[in-house]
Design a protein around this motif. Structure first.
Motif, short mmCIF file in Angstrom:
data_model
loop_
_atom_site.label_atom_id
_atom_site.label_comp_id
_atom_site.label_asym_id
_atom_site.label_seq_id
_atom_site.Cartn_x
_atom_site.Cartn_y
_atom_site.Cartn_z
N GLY A 190 0.82 -1.21 0.00
CA GLY A 190 0.00 0.00 0.00
C GLY A 190 0.85 1.26 0.00
N PHE A 191 1.89 1.29 0.84
CA PHE A 191 2.79 2.45 0.88
C PHE A 191 3.53 2.60 -0.45
CE2 PHE A 191 2.53 1.77 5.58
CZ PHE A 191 2.04 3.02 5.90
N ALA A 192 3.94 1.47 -1.04
CA ALA A 192 4.65 1.50 -2.31
C ALA A 192 3.75 2.06 -3.42
CB ALA A 192 5.13 0.10 -2.68
N LEU A 193 2.48 1.66 -3.43
CA LEU A 193 1.53 2.17 -4.42
C LEU A 193 1.30 3.66 -4.24
CD1 LEU A 193 -1.11 -0.72 -4.45
CD2 LEU A 193 0.57 -0.16 -6.24
N TYR A 194 1.30 4.11 -2.99
CA TYR A 194 1.18 5.55 -2.73
C TYR A 194 2.38 6.30 -3.32
CZ TYR A 194 1.45 9.98 -0.24
OH TYR A 194 1.59 11.31 0.06
N PHE A 195 3.57 5.74 -3.16
CA PHE A 195 4.77 6.35 -3.73
C PHE A 195 4.67 6.42 -5.25
CE2 PHE A 195 8.21 5.65 -0.23
CZ PHE A 195 7.38 6.28 0.68
N LEU A 196 4.16 5.35 -5.86
CA LEU A 196 3.97 5.34 -7.32
C LEU A 196 2.97 6.42 -7.74
CD1 LEU A 196 3.87 1.57 -8.38
CD2 LEU A 196 5.63 3.26 -8.90
N TYR A 197 1.91 6.56 -6.96
CA TYR A 197 0.90 7.60 -7.24
C TYR A 197 1.54 8.99 -7.21
CZ TYR A 197 -2.93 10.84 -6.31
OH TYR A 197 -3.78 11.92 -6.33
N GLU A 198 2.37 9.25 -6.19
CA GLU A 198 3.03 10.54 -6.09
C GLU A 198 3.99 10.76 -7.27
OE1 GLU A 198 2.62 13.05 -4.20
OE2 GLU A 198 1.19 12.22 -2.75
N PHE A 199 4.65 9.69 -7.72
CA PHE A 199 5.55 9.78 -8.86
C PHE A 199 4.77 10.16 -10.13
CE2 PHE A 199 7.41 7.61 -12.59
CZ PHE A 199 8.63 8.27 -12.65
N ILE A 200 3.64 9.48 -10.37
CA ILE A 200 2.82 9.77 -11.55
C ILE A 200 2.25 11.19 -11.47
CG2 ILE A 200 0.69 9.13 -12.76
CD1 ILE A 200 1.22 6.23 -11.84
N LEU A 201 1.83 11.59 -10.28
CA LEU A 201 1.31 12.95 -10.07
C LEU A 201 2.38 13.98 -10.37
CD1 LEU A 201 -1.46 14.03 -9.11
CD2 LEU A 201 -0.45 14.29 -6.84
N GLY A 202 3.60 13.69 -9.93
CA GLY A 202 4.71 14.62 -10.19
C GLY A 202 5.02 14.74 -11.66
N ILE A 203 4.95 13.63 -12.38
CA ILE A 203 5.20 13.64 -13.83
C ILE A 203 4.14 14.50 -14.52
CG2 ILE A 203 5.14 12.24 -15.92
CD1 ILE A 203 7.69 11.86 -14.45
N ARG A 204 2.88 14.32 -14.13
CA ARG A 204 1.79 15.09 -14.73
C ARG A 204 1.96 16.59 -14.48
NH1 ARG A 204 -3.69 11.54 -13.38
NH2 ARG A 204 -3.28 9.86 -14.88
#
Length: 207
Positions: A190-204
């Motif tokens: 769950g924490f790892a998926l949150y990190f991925l979400y933040e990464f995708i958000l940052g790219i956008r």
């Protein structure tokens, strides 16, 4: 001394919310006892201490750059996915009940603490906390007391948490500890998926 006490309270308070570090410490504490759970915390505090020193010498402005934070999100996610996979795959292995000799090495659990601590969430926390400290133009002496206070607060939290875990594991069977390890792995995912979400958000946000 007032600075030290104030930031000791800050350190203890910010360590209370359940995060990836708490999950990993609890898992290792249940599977291998107090010392191995604490090894995870010490690994995290090693990174924390290094960051305090680095921030004093100007790392804060560098870590605030988006192109620096983005790779950290994906690297942090990769580390947590690795720990989650290991936690679930080896849930029924390396378990030592109370009174038995631990199967896990101290240094391996210490390394796990370092892997969890090398995350953007941890870095952002230190930038925000010590950015405020630096903004007050503290002397080297006062800044050192602030850093030592926060580390002491985190240490007190870790020792208290693991003392509870150590007492609890005496009443737990091997099966229960295995199930806790699986749950810990799921939480880390769950924490790892949150990190991925933040990464995708940052790219956008950069596009």
């Amino acid at each position: 001394m007032e600075t030290y006490i104030s930031y000791l309270i800050v350190g203890f308070t910010i360590a209370l919310p359940v995060g990836a570090m708490t999950v990993e410490m609890t898992k290792q504490g249940l599977k291998n006892g107090f010392i191995h759970g604490w090894a995870v915390g010490l690994g995290g505090m090693t990174i924390d201490a290094a960051l305090i020193i680095a921030l004093y010498f100007g790392l804060a402005s560098f870590l605030a750059l988006p192109f620096v934070q983005l790779p950290l999100w994906i690297v942090g996610a990769a580390f947590l996915f690795y720990l989650a996979y290991d936690s679930i795959k080896n849930a029924d292995q390396g378990i030592s009940l109370a009174g038995e000799k631990p199967n896990q090495s101290f240094w391996r659990t210490y390394k796990n603490g370092i892997l969890v601590a090398v995350s953007p969430g941890n870095l952002v926390f230190w930038v925000s906390v010590f950015g405020a400290v630096l903004a007050k133009s503290y002397s080297v002496h006062e800044f050192g007391f602030a850093g030592l206070g926060i580390l002491t607060g985190i240490l007190l939290h870790d020792v208290g948490l693991l003392a509870i875990v150590s007492i609890s594991r005496r009443a737990m069977s091997r099966k229960v500890i295995r199930n806790v390890s699986i749950v810990a792995g799921i939480l880390l995912i769950g924490f790892a998926l949150y990190f991925l979400y933040e990464f995708i958000l940052g790219i956008r946000n950069l596009l």
